[in-house]
Design an enzyme around this catalytic site. Structure first.
Site, PDB file in Angstrom:
ATOM      1  N   ALA A  65       0.860  -1.186   0.000  1.00  0.00           N
ATOM      2  CA  ALA A  65       0.000   0.000   0.000  1.00  0.00           C
ATOM      3  C   ALA A  65       0.894   1.233   0.000  1.00  0.00           C
ATOM      4  CB  ALA A  65      -0.894  -0.021   1.236  1.00  0.00           C
ATOM      5  N   GLY A 109       0.596  -5.098   0.898  1.00  0.00           N
ATOM      6  CA  GLY A 109      -0.652  -5.189   0.136  1.00  0.00           C
ATOM      7  C   GLY A 109      -0.453  -5.826  -1.233  1.00  0.00           C
ATOM      8  N   GLU A 112      -0.578  -9.445  -0.607  1.00  0.00           N
ATOM      9  CA  GLU A 112      -1.964  -9.773  -0.265  1.00  0.00           C
ATOM     10  C   GLU A 112      -2.837  -9.826  -1.520  1.00  0.00           C
ATOM     11  OE1 GLU A 112      -1.761  -6.530   2.779  1.00  0.00           O
ATOM     12  OE2 GLU A 112      -2.731  -8.016   4.027  1.00  0.00           O
ATOM     13  N   GLU A 132       4.887  -5.000   6.954  1.00  0.00           N
ATOM     14  CA  GLU A 132       4.121  -3.964   7.669  1.00  0.00           C
ATOM     15  C   GLU A 132       4.644  -3.724   9.076  1.00  0.00           C
ATOM     16  OE1 GLU A 132       2.740  -6.438   5.882  1.00  0.00           O
ATOM     17  OE2 GLU A 132       1.111  -5.648   4.652  1.00  0.00           O
TER      18      GLU A 132
HETATM   19  C1  HXC Z   1       4.980   4.487  -1.277  1.00  0.00           C
HETATM   20  C2  HXC Z   1       6.840   3.544  -2.199  1.00  0.00           C
HETATM   21  C3  HXC Z   1       6.525   2.282  -1.642  1.00  0.00           C
HETATM   22  C4  HXC Z   1       5.323   2.195  -0.870  1.00  0.00           C
HETATM   23  C5  HXC Z   1       8.354   2.069  -2.723  1.00  0.00           C
HETATM   24  N1  HXC Z   1       7.978   3.350  -2.868  1.00  0.00           N
HETATM   25  N2  HXC Z   1       7.472   1.398  -1.986  1.00  0.00           N
HETATM   26  N3  HXC Z   1       6.078   4.623  -2.015  1.00  0.00           N
HETATM   27  N4  HXC Z   1       4.599   3.319  -0.725  1.00  0.00           N
HETATM   28  N5  HXC Z   1       4.906   1.055  -0.341  1.00  0.00           N
HETATM   29  C6  HXC Z   1       8.665   4.419  -3.572  1.00  0.00           C
HETATM   30  C7  HXC Z   1       9.881   4.901  -2.808  1.00  0.00           C
HETATM   31  O1  HXC Z   1       9.513   5.824  -1.808  1.00  0.00           O
HETATM   32  C8  HXC Z   1      10.695   5.517  -3.914  1.00  0.00           C
HETATM   33  O2  HXC Z   1      10.166   6.786  -4.240  1.00  0.00           O
HETATM   34  C9  HXC Z   1      10.400   4.600  -5.107  1.00  0.00           C
HETATM   35  O3  HXC Z   1       9.179   3.924  -4.813  1.00  0.00           O
HETATM   36  C10 HXC Z   1      11.481   3.561  -5.311  1.00  0.00           C
HETATM   37  O4  HXC Z   1      11.676   2.887  -4.088  1.00  0.00           O
HETATM   38  P1  HXC Z   1      13.103   2.775  -3.350  1.00  0.00           P
HETATM   39  O5  HXC Z   1      12.828   2.536  -1.915  1.00  0.00           O
HETATM   40  O6  HXC Z   1      13.974   3.918  -3.706  1.00  0.00           O
HETATM   41  O7  HXC Z   1      13.658   1.447  -4.061  1.00  0.00           O
HETATM   42  P2  HXC Z   1      14.632   0.356  -3.457  1.00  0.00           P
HETATM   43  O8  HXC Z   1      15.764   0.988  -2.689  1.00  0.00           O
HETATM   44  O9  HXC Z   1      14.941  -0.560  -4.595  1.00  0.00           O
HETATM   45  O10 HXC Z   1      13.768  -0.435  -2.355  1.00  0.00           O
HETATM   46  C11 HXC Z   1      12.635  -1.129  -2.761  1.00  0.00           C
HETATM   47  C12 HXC Z   1      11.778  -1.591  -1.528  1.00  0.00           C
HETATM   48  C13 HXC Z   1      11.442  -0.323  -0.680  1.00  0.00           C
HETATM   49  C14 HXC Z   1      12.588  -2.577  -0.696  1.00  0.00           C
HETATM   50  C15 HXC Z   1      10.549  -2.252  -2.085  1.00  0.00           C
HETATM   51  O11 HXC Z   1      10.896   0.684  -1.540  1.00  0.00           O
HETATM   52  C16 HXC Z   1      10.460  -0.598   0.402  1.00  0.00           C
HETATM   53  O12 HXC Z   1      10.812  -1.122   1.449  1.00  0.00           O
HETATM   54  N6  HXC Z   1       9.192  -0.195   0.186  1.00  0.00           N
HETATM   55  C17 HXC Z   1       8.165  -0.268   1.200  1.00  0.00           C
HETATM   56  C18 HXC Z   1       7.668  -1.672   1.331  1.00  0.00           C
HETATM   57  C19 HXC Z   1       6.598  -1.764   2.390  1.00  0.00           C
HETATM   58  O13 HXC Z   1       6.817  -1.416   3.574  1.00  0.00           O
HETATM   59  N7  HXC Z   1       5.382  -2.257   2.019  1.00  0.00           N
HETATM   60  C20 HXC Z   1       4.272  -2.403   2.943  1.00  0.00           C
HETATM   61  C21 HXC Z   1       3.424  -1.144   2.948  1.00  0.00           C
HETATM   62  S1  HXC Z   1       2.082  -1.254   4.101  1.00  0.00           S
HETATM   63  P3  HXC Z   1      11.104   8.096  -4.254  1.00  0.00           P
HETATM   64  O14 HXC Z   1      10.106   9.193  -4.487  1.00  0.00           O
HETATM   65  O15 HXC Z   1      11.827   8.136  -2.949  1.00  0.00           O
HETATM   66  O16 HXC Z   1      12.012   7.836  -5.425  1.00  0.00           O
HETATM   67  C22 HXC Z   1       0.939  -2.233   3.345  1.00  0.00           C
HETATM   68  C23 HXC Z   1      -0.332  -2.434   4.119  1.00  0.00           C
HETATM   69  C24 HXC Z   1      -1.407  -3.008   3.252  1.00  0.00           C
HETATM   70  O17 HXC Z   1       1.125  -2.688   2.253  1.00  0.00           O
HETATM   71  C25 HXC Z   1      -2.755  -2.929   3.917  1.00  0.00           C
HETATM   72  C26 HXC Z   1      -3.790  -2.266   3.066  1.00  0.00           C
HETATM   73  C27 HXC Z   1      -5.169  -2.190   3.694  1.00  0.00           C
END
Ligand code: HXC
Length: 258
Positions: A65, A109, A112, A132
């Protein structure tokens, strides 16, 4: 119909739905989830579609998400919005077979969403995770329930509590993924599989899907509702604000159990 966050093509009885937010690794924002639920429902109703394939890019199926969209939300907002609940439920109600074709990051997400599909075919670059916990929240779109049904309690706990990523060999070994192909061949192979399913009777593919899902369903909806409420409730904590702020500021979170 044209979408802002998706590319949709229908060819040879298969609807290919590609999530397309390349700058955010296909992070699921409200726009994408709204468009995705309407696109899969439209494909489900379309007489020219017998199988649906959901995919992302080679780099990411979806990295979860959209943290930037969620970070500032309060418990009251996510509770009333029922964040992504109606969209996820609508996608789960699709009656035609739906395959997730996963390359690269398939997290939170995104994982999921892949698990809501009927089965997952992955490339050798796929990485699965429920990270998460690193944001001070839990999964909120069925992850604690569906991953446990896919891989069992021990691995599911490991994934949800550590937030680690699972490489594709492990994902195939533990049953999260049905088949693995080299990244360059993934889409061609998935389309072959989708077309093979499309050649069967739609009545029997839909019936088979319904029956297999019966094996999974007992009390699943209760578990998902419970998880959703816990997910909402965590937006009342300081640790959620800290976890998401730290992500956006590219630093380690300092959790205070508050
Ligand atoms: C918003 C995101 C994002 C996310 C990546 N980006 N994941 N933006 N939400 N979930 C954005 C980054 O901010 C960045 O933007 C660009 O995408 C590239 O990502 P990087 O981090 O620079 O890439 P990298 O170093 O290769 O790392 C990739 C990654 C990391 C390991 C996937 O991005 C990461 O850890 N993302 C978050 C993963 C996460 O926590 N997912 C769970 C979310 S909560 P900029 O602008 O900086 O270039 C969830 C709850 C669901 O999903 C429930 C719903 C009801």
């Amino acid at each position: 119909m044209a979408y802002e966050t998706l590319i949709v093509e229908v060819e040879d009885d298969v609807a290919l739905i590609r999530m397309n937010r390349p700058d955010a690794l296909n992070a699921l924002n409200s726009k994408l989830m709204t468009e995705l639920s309407s696109a899969v429902q439209a494909a489900d109703r379309n007489d020219n579609v017998r199988v649906i394939v959901l995919t992302g890019s080679e780099k990411a199926f979806a990295a979860g998400a959209d943290v930037k969209e969620m970070a500032g939300k309060s418990f009251v907002e996510v509770y009333f919005d029922n964040l992504f609940g109606p969209e996820a439920d609508a996608i789960a109600r699709v009656r035609k077979p739906m395959i997730a074709a996963v390359s690269g990051y398939c997290l939170g997400g995104g994982c999921e969403l892949a698990m809501i599909c009927d089965f997952i075919i992955a490339s050798d670059t796929a990485k699965f995770g429920q990270p998460e916990i690193n944001l001070g929240i839990v999964a909120g779109m069925g992850g604690t329930q569906r991953l446990t049904r896919f891989v069992g309690k021990s691995k599911s706990m490991d994934m949800h509590l550590t937030g680690r990523f699972m490489e594709v060999a492990e994902a195939e070994r533990c049953g999260l993924v049905s088949r693995v192909f080299p990244a360059k061949d993934l889409m061609a192979e998935v389309m072959k599989i989708a077309k093979k399913i499309a050649e069967k009777s739609l009545l029997s593919t839909m019936a088979a899907k319904e029956c297999v899902n019966r094996a999974q369903e007992s009390a699943l909806s209760e578990g998902i509702l419970f998880e959703r409420r816990v997910f909402h409730a965590l937006f009342a904590t300081e640790d959620q604000k800290e976890g998401m702020a730290a992500f956006m500021e590219k630093r380690q979170p300092q959790f205070r159990d508050k």
